[in-house]
Design an enzyme around this catalytic site. Structure first.
Site, short mmCIF file in Angstrom:
data_model
loop_
_atom_site.label_atom_id
_atom_site.label_comp_id
_atom_site.label_asym_id
_atom_site.label_seq_id
_atom_site.Cartn_x
_atom_site.Cartn_y
_atom_site.Cartn_z
N GLY A 248 0.77 -1.24 -0.04
CA GLY A 248 0.03 -0.14 0.14
C GLY A 248 0.75 1.32 0.01
O GLY A 248 2.22 1.21 -0.63
N SER A 249 0.50 2.23 0.45
CA SER A 249 0.88 3.75 0.51
C SER A 249 2.04 3.82 1.46
O SER A 249 2.29 2.96 2.49
CB SER A 249 -0.05 4.81 0.53
N THR A 250 3.23 4.59 1.28
CA THR A 250 4.17 4.70 2.00
C THR A 250 3.76 5.27 3.36
O THR A 250 3.97 5.19 4.53
CB THR A 250 5.27 5.70 1.38
N GLY A 253 2.24 2.72 5.47
CA GLY A 253 3.47 1.69 5.70
C GLY A 253 4.12 2.33 7.07
O GLY A 253 4.59 1.51 7.80
N GLU A 270 5.65 -3.63 0.64
CA GLU A 270 5.89 -3.00 -0.72
C GLU A 270 5.09 -1.72 -0.62
O GLU A 270 3.83 -1.73 -0.63
CB GLU A 270 5.33 -4.02 -1.75
N CYS A 304 2.35 0.57 -8.56
CA CYS A 304 3.24 1.24 -7.90
C CYS A 304 4.63 1.07 -8.88
O CYS A 304 5.62 1.72 -8.80
CB CYS A 304 3.89 0.78 -6.43
#
Length: 498
Positions: A248-250, A253, A270, A304
């Site tokens: 998912g998104s940073t 994360g 990831e 991504c």
């Protein structure tokens, strides 16, 4: 409802609107929410909303199932995963139809890149369950002293399952992404709690039913969904969880990493990407355009690994922009079920508006809109974004630096090789970059200088045995192929004296 028994059970029917916990379909204490078809805005079905307590119960069920599953013979785990692939293949068309309805994928993508990949991953990790987990190490001679009596010290490195793994999956691929986590985790002897993306969780419940039918014992696989943040947070902080695998998104994360860090839970992440695509003047421009053009079409840019940030040598800058603009303009945008459609919708109205806001931001920052932009096109209903190309971009622009996650490509010029490398590396992200050049030696020289977990040289293709993961804010750890088996295991040293 039937349940698996280790030899393959009767067909297991999904109980709509229920969680899958401990091998049972459980009524959600948090009610239900609607899953919306991004192409038509119709309701696909009702998904269950798990409460924090129910997510923790799922983790406890996984913990209770772990000892027996981790001791199950590798041959038996392999047979179960292989049967799961058979069950998924049997209902292939229905699974692809559901994936398309939930995610808005085109027919070809739903079939070949979602369900087919999921089947292939269960097949791959059926074999993976049989890969060696022990490695003998060179013996050493130990002299008598504080460390014991003299003698030869032998050593063995052993891969052990981590324990209970929470798998939090992305919305852009409701079949392949969960399979890429669940299959290697089970192959290594772990048990799992799957928290699917709220936008398209129904496919994951089907996957759980297929696994149960294939013979996965109760509690080994659990699925809990939720549209609120509560279910995801509970799946991370549950005391019984040993590891979190997240795609998912940073930003999300980073929050998960903070929780895992405090509890010393293992992580595999990831996260975001802003893939640089370096195009030299001697490149095959047709091949480069076809590769970069996948950003416009593949999952409607919601991926991504997409080559979204083109760094083009000045000698071919104008020609490349012209070709990319014509490529984008010829792509059919619309109903993903219609023949010939290449670009379907993005996942939601909110995401459509987010992508559109980035395009407008780029215009205000000084980028030139060459294709798409304000002229969004598509059916009257659904969440559509036109393939968009922004030229004359500079490295400081937000559209160049931030992940847009839609069918938007930005182009930045360069003169010399060193400048191209510097521009490519000037990013918070480092998942997959790309190099197009007719000089293969130069392409590989540049590839080795790029700070990215993967580099495609004259291709956007993937080798499914190559390690996958990111540098910098694009993630932590590596999976795919045997590397996924390593990711879902702990190394143990066994030492003895002969």
């Amino acid at each position: 409802m039937g349940r698996g028994d280790g030899e393959g059970g009767a067909a297991v029917t999904v109980a709509e609107g229920r969680l899958f916990v401990g091998g049972e379909w459980v009524a959600p204490a948090g009610g239900h929410y609607e899953v919306i078809d991004p192409a038509t805005e119709a309701v696909v079905g009702l998904a269950p909303e798990a409460t924090r307590a129910q997510v923790h119960e799922a983790a406890a069920a996984a913990r209770a199932a772990f000892p027996a599953w981790s001791r199950t013979a590798p041959e038996e785990r392999a047979a179960i995963l292989d049967r799961a692939a058979d069950v998924l293949q049997r209902d292939f068309a229905a699974h692809a139809e559901l994936a398309q309805a939930e995610s808005g994928a085109t027919t070809g993508t739903a079939r070949a890149l979602q369900v087919a990949v999921a089947v292939a991953r269960f097949r791959r990790y059926a074999k993976g369950a049989l890969e060696p987990v022990e490695q003998g190490l060179p013996p050493q001679v130990n002299e008598a002293g504080p460390m014991g009596r003299a003698g030869v010290i032998g050593a063995l490195a052993v891969r052990q399952p981590v324990g209970v793994v929470t798998c939090i999956t992305s919305y852009n691929n409701p079949w392949a992404n969960p399979a890429g986590k669940v299959a290697p985790a089970l192959a290594m002897g772990n048990t799992v709690v799957v928290k699917p993306a709220p936008q398209d969780p129904l496919s994951v419940y089907r996957m759980a039913a297929a696994l149960a039918e294939a013979g996965v014992p109760p509690g080994v696989v659990n699925v809990v969904s939720g549209a609120s943040a509560e279910a995801g947070a509970a799946a991370v902080d549950a005391p019984d969880v040993d590891m979190v695998s997240f795609t998912g998104s940073t930003a999300v994360g980073q929050r998960i990493g903070e929780v895992c860090g405090r509890a010393m839970k293992r992580q595999l992440m990831e996260l975001g990407g802003k893939g640089a695509a370096v195009v030299f003047a001697d490149a095959d421009l047709d091949a480069a355009v076809a590769g970069i053009g996948t950003t416009f079409s593949f999952y409607s840019g919601q991926i991504c690994t997409a080559p979204t940030r083109v760094i083009a040598q000045r000698a071919v800058y104008d020609a490349l922009i012209d070709r990319l603009a014509r490529y984008a303009g010829h792509l059919k945008v619309g109903d993903p079920r219609a023949p010939g459609t290449v670009v379907g919708p993005v996942i939601s109205a909110a995401h459509r508006d987010r992508v559109a806001s980035y395009v407008e931001l780029g215009r205000k920052e000084g980028a030139r809109i060459v294709a798409g932009g304000e002229h969004l096109r598509g059916p009257e209903r659904g969440f559509y974004v036109a393939p968009t190309l922004l030229a004359d971009c500079t490295p400081d622009m937000r559209v160049v630096r931030e992940e847009i996650f839609g069918p938007v490509v930005v182009v930045v010029p360069f003169e010399e090789e060193d400048e191209a490398v510097a521009l490519a590396n000037d990013s918070d992200y480092g998942l997959i970059d790309y190099v197009w050049s007719g000089d293969v030696a130069r392409a590989f020289r540049v590839a080795r200088q790029l700070r990215a977990g993967g580099v495609g040289v004259n291709t956007v293709g993937r080798n499914m045995e190559a390690p996958f993961g990111g540098f910098k804010k694009s993630g932590v750890g590596r999976d795919v192929g045997s590397y996924a088996l390593h990711a879902y295991s702990e190394l143990q040293a066994i030492v003895w004296q002969g």
